[in-house]
Each structure stands twice: as C-alpha cells, then as structure tokens.
Scaffold this motif. Structure first.
Motif, PDB file in Angstrom:
ATOM      1  N   LEU A  66       4.633  12.163 -13.144  1.00 26.21           N
ATOM      2  CA  LEU A  66       4.731  12.548 -11.738  1.00 26.21           C
ATOM      3  C   LEU A  66       4.529  11.329 -10.837  1.00 26.21           C
ATOM      4  CD1 LEU A  66       2.516  15.767 -11.811  1.00 26.21           C
ATOM      5  CD2 LEU A  66       5.009  15.662 -11.794  1.00 26.21           C
ATOM      6  N   VAL A  67       5.150  11.404  -9.661  1.00 25.12           N
ATOM      7  CA  VAL A  67       4.958  10.344  -8.672  1.00 25.12           C
ATOM      8  C   VAL A  67       3.713  10.716  -7.867  1.00 25.12           C
ATOM      9  CG1 VAL A  67       5.958   9.115  -6.721  1.00 25.12           C
ATOM     10  CG2 VAL A  67       7.435   9.949  -8.556  1.00 25.12           C
ATOM     11  N   CYS A  68       2.633  10.005  -8.077  1.00 23.80           N
ATOM     12  CA  CYS A  68       1.377  10.357  -7.407  1.00 23.80           C
ATOM     13  C   CYS A  68       1.221   9.567  -6.118  1.00 23.80           C
ATOM     14  CB  CYS A  68       0.211  10.101  -8.346  1.00 23.80           C
ATOM     15  SG  CYS A  68       0.109   8.392  -8.891  1.00 23.80           S
ATOM     16  N   TYR A  69       0.312  10.001  -5.280  1.00 29.50           N
ATOM     17  CA  TYR A  69       0.132   9.308  -4.011  1.00 29.50           C
ATOM     18  C   TYR A  69      -0.541   7.947  -4.186  1.00 29.50           C
ATOM     19  CZ  TYR A  69      -4.797  10.821  -3.772  1.00 29.50           C
ATOM     20  OH  TYR A  69      -6.128  11.011  -4.022  1.00 29.50           O
ATOM     21  N   HIS A  70      -1.208   7.745  -5.321  1.00 30.54           N
ATOM     22  CA  HIS A  70      -1.788   6.414  -5.581  1.00 30.54           C
ATOM     23  C   HIS A  70      -0.658   5.401  -5.725  1.00 30.54           C
ATOM     24  CE1 HIS A  70      -4.109   9.504  -7.974  1.00 30.54           C
ATOM     25  NE2 HIS A  70      -4.896   9.250  -6.955  1.00 30.54           N
ATOM     26  N   ALA A  71       0.331   5.809  -6.526  1.00 27.56           N
ATOM     27  CA  ALA A  71       1.478   4.929  -6.756  1.00 27.56           C
ATOM     28  C   ALA A  71       2.213   4.666  -5.443  1.00 27.56           C
ATOM     29  CB  ALA A  71       2.419   5.558  -7.782  1.00 27.56           C
ATOM     30  N   ALA A  72       2.388   5.715  -4.643  1.00 35.24           N
ATOM     31  CA  ALA A  72       3.087   5.559  -3.364  1.00 35.24           C
ATOM     32  C   ALA A  72       2.336   4.596  -2.447  1.00 35.24           C
ATOM     33  CB  ALA A  72       3.259   6.914  -2.697  1.00 35.24           C
ATOM     34  N   SER A  73       1.016   4.701  -2.425  1.00 38.43           N
ATOM     35  CA  SER A  73       0.205   3.816  -1.583  1.00 38.43           C
ATOM     36  C   SER A  73       0.305   2.371  -2.062  1.00 38.43           C
ATOM     37  CB  SER A  73      -1.267   4.222  -1.631  1.00 38.43           C
ATOM     38  OG  SER A  73      -1.401   5.571  -1.323  1.00 38.43           O
ATOM     39  N   ALA A  74       0.193   2.199  -3.371  1.00 41.38           N
ATOM     40  CA  ALA A  74       0.276   0.848  -3.930  1.00 41.38           C
ATOM     41  C   ALA A  74       1.663   0.262  -3.689  1.00 41.38           C
ATOM     42  CB  ALA A  74      -0.039   0.877  -5.424  1.00 41.38           C
ATOM     43  N   LEU A  75       2.684   1.096  -3.823  1.00 42.02           N
ATOM     44  CA  LEU A  75       4.056   0.616  -3.635  1.00 42.02           C
ATOM     45  C   LEU A  75       4.325   0.160  -2.207  1.00 42.02           C
ATOM     46  CD1 LEU A  75       6.180   3.012  -5.813  1.00 42.02           C
ATOM     47  CD2 LEU A  75       6.302   0.524  -5.841  1.00 42.02           C
ATOM     48  N   SER A  76       3.750   0.862  -1.246  1.00 41.90           N
ATOM     49  CA  SER A  76       4.002   0.452   0.133  1.00 41.90           C
ATOM     50  C   SER A  76       3.451  -0.953   0.374  1.00 41.90           C
ATOM     51  CB  SER A  76       3.439   1.465   1.128  1.00 41.90           C
ATOM     52  OG  SER A  76       2.054   1.552   0.999  1.00 41.90           O
ATOM     53  N   LEU A  77       2.339  -1.272  -0.268  1.00 43.03           N
ATOM     54  CA  LEU A  77       1.785  -2.621  -0.180  1.00 43.03           C
ATOM     55  C   LEU A  77       2.638  -3.591  -0.999  1.00 43.03           C
ATOM     56  CD1 LEU A  77      -0.606  -4.466   0.712  1.00 43.03           C
ATOM     57  CD2 LEU A  77      -1.778  -3.786  -1.366  1.00 43.03           C
ATOM     58  N   HIS A  78       2.998  -3.149  -2.202  1.00 38.50           N
ATOM     59  CA  HIS A  78       3.766  -3.992  -3.123  1.00 38.50           C
ATOM     60  C   HIS A  78       5.114  -4.416  -2.531  1.00 38.50           C
ATOM     61  CE1 HIS A  78       5.039  -5.568  -6.975  1.00 38.50           C
ATOM     62  NE2 HIS A  78       6.127  -4.844  -6.909  1.00 38.50           N
ATOM     63  N   VAL A  79       5.803  -3.455  -1.921  1.00 42.93           N
ATOM     64  CA  VAL A  79       7.124  -3.737  -1.348  1.00 42.93           C
ATOM     65  C   VAL A  79       7.009  -4.799  -0.251  1.00 42.93           C
ATOM     66  CG1 VAL A  79       8.971  -2.716   0.073  1.00 42.93           C
ATOM     67  CG2 VAL A  79       8.172  -1.545  -1.981  1.00 42.93           C
ATOM     68  N   GLY A  80       5.978  -4.680   0.575  1.00 43.30           N
ATOM     69  CA  GLY A  80       5.748  -5.665   1.626  1.00 43.30           C
ATOM     70  C   GLY A  80       5.474  -7.042   1.038  1.00 43.30           C
ATOM     71  N   LEU A  81       4.684  -7.085  -0.024  1.00 47.73           N
ATOM     72  CA  LEU A  81       4.350  -8.363  -0.662  1.00 47.73           C
ATOM     73  C   LEU A  81       5.562  -8.981  -1.333  1.00 47.73           C
ATOM     74  CD1 LEU A  81       0.928  -7.461  -2.311  1.00 47.73           C
ATOM     75  CD2 LEU A  81       1.276  -9.003  -0.396  1.00 47.73           C
ATOM     76  N   ALA A  82       6.364  -8.130  -1.990  1.00 43.72           N
ATOM     77  CA  ALA A  82       7.557  -8.610  -2.678  1.00 43.72           C
ATOM     78  C   ALA A  82       8.513  -9.228  -1.671  1.00 43.72           C
ATOM     79  CB  ALA A  82       8.226  -7.475  -3.441  1.00 43.72           C
ATOM     80  N   ARG A  83       8.584  -8.627  -0.494  1.00 40.29           N
ATOM     81  CA  ARG A  83       9.468  -9.115   0.554  1.00 40.29           C
ATOM     82  C   ARG A  83       8.998 -10.478   1.077  1.00 40.29           C
ATOM     83  NH1 ARG A  83       9.886  -4.414   4.235  1.00 40.29           N
ATOM     84  NH2 ARG A  83      11.042  -3.375   2.591  1.00 40.29           N
ATOM     85  N   THR A  84       7.702 -10.615   1.293  1.00 42.33           N
ATOM     86  CA  THR A  84       7.216 -11.906   1.788  1.00 42.33           C
ATOM     87  C   THR A  84       7.384 -12.982   0.733  1.00 42.33           C
ATOM     88  OG1 THR A  84       5.041 -10.933   1.380  1.00 42.33           O
ATOM     89  CG2 THR A  84       5.526 -11.475   3.637  1.00 42.33           C
ATOM     90  N   ARG A  85       7.287 -12.597  -0.532  1.00 47.27           N
ATOM     91  CA  ARG A  85       7.489 -13.567  -1.612  1.00 47.27           C
ATOM     92  C   ARG A  85       8.909 -14.109  -1.608  1.00 47.27           C
ATOM     93  NH1 ARG A  85       5.274 -13.204  -7.583  1.00 47.27           N
ATOM     94  NH2 ARG A  85       3.200 -13.930  -7.107  1.00 47.27           N
TER      95      ARG A  85
END
Ligand SMILES: [Zn+2]
Length: 88
Positions: A66-85
């Motif tokens: 299942l797609v949990c809200y922990h993963a969603a929260s981490a992903l929102s941070l991850h996507v931002g970091l991946a973009r700055t990288r």
C-alpha cells in the motif's frame, strides 16, 4: 514496497499526510524517517537497476504494497531534493 509510476497513486496518501502532518527527518539522500502512530518508520526512495522508482517503508501498510502517508511525506521531500540535485 511499491513502485512509483505516477502521482495519482499518491493522492490519497498525500491527503492523509496533510491532515496528520508527520515529522520527516532526513537521513541521507533517499533515506528518511517519518513519524507514525507507533514511532518512526524508515522510508527508502530509490531507483532500481531498471530505472523504476521504488519506495520502501517499514510500516505494516507498505509491507502489503500500500502507498502509505509516510512514503508520501518522504517523497514530497525527496522530489524537492532530487530536483535541486539535478539543477546544482
Ligand atoms: Zn509507511
């Protein structure tokens, strides 16, 4: 563990994350700790050898795929970091 294919998968989990507002701790690129009902869960975001984005969370829901809200929260941070990288 689940494979991230498109954002619509995350809609429900993001809505839940917005309500619960879990704490997300950065543990290194692709490695996060997210607060949940029973303490912190570890979320790992990565690309596998086929280029698929996989997300692992240590909670019970994610064990069942299942797609949990922990993963969603981490992903929102991850996507931002991946973009700055990429732009750095
Ligand atoms: Zn989880």
């Amino acid at each position: 563990m689940f494979i991230l294919k498109d954002k619509t998968q995350l809609e429900k989990a993001i809505a839940k994350a917005k309500k619960i507002r879990p704490r997300v701790e950065f543990g290194g690129f692709g490695h996060y700790r997210v607060s949940g009902s029973k303490g912190f869960y570890t979320v790992i975001c990565r690309k596998d050898e086929r280029g698929l984005k996989t997300v692992d969370c240590t909670c019970k829901g994610a064990e069942k795929g299942l797609v949990c809200y922990h993963a969603a929260s981490a992903l929102s941070l991850h996507v931002g970091l991946a973009r700055t990288r990429q732009t750095a």
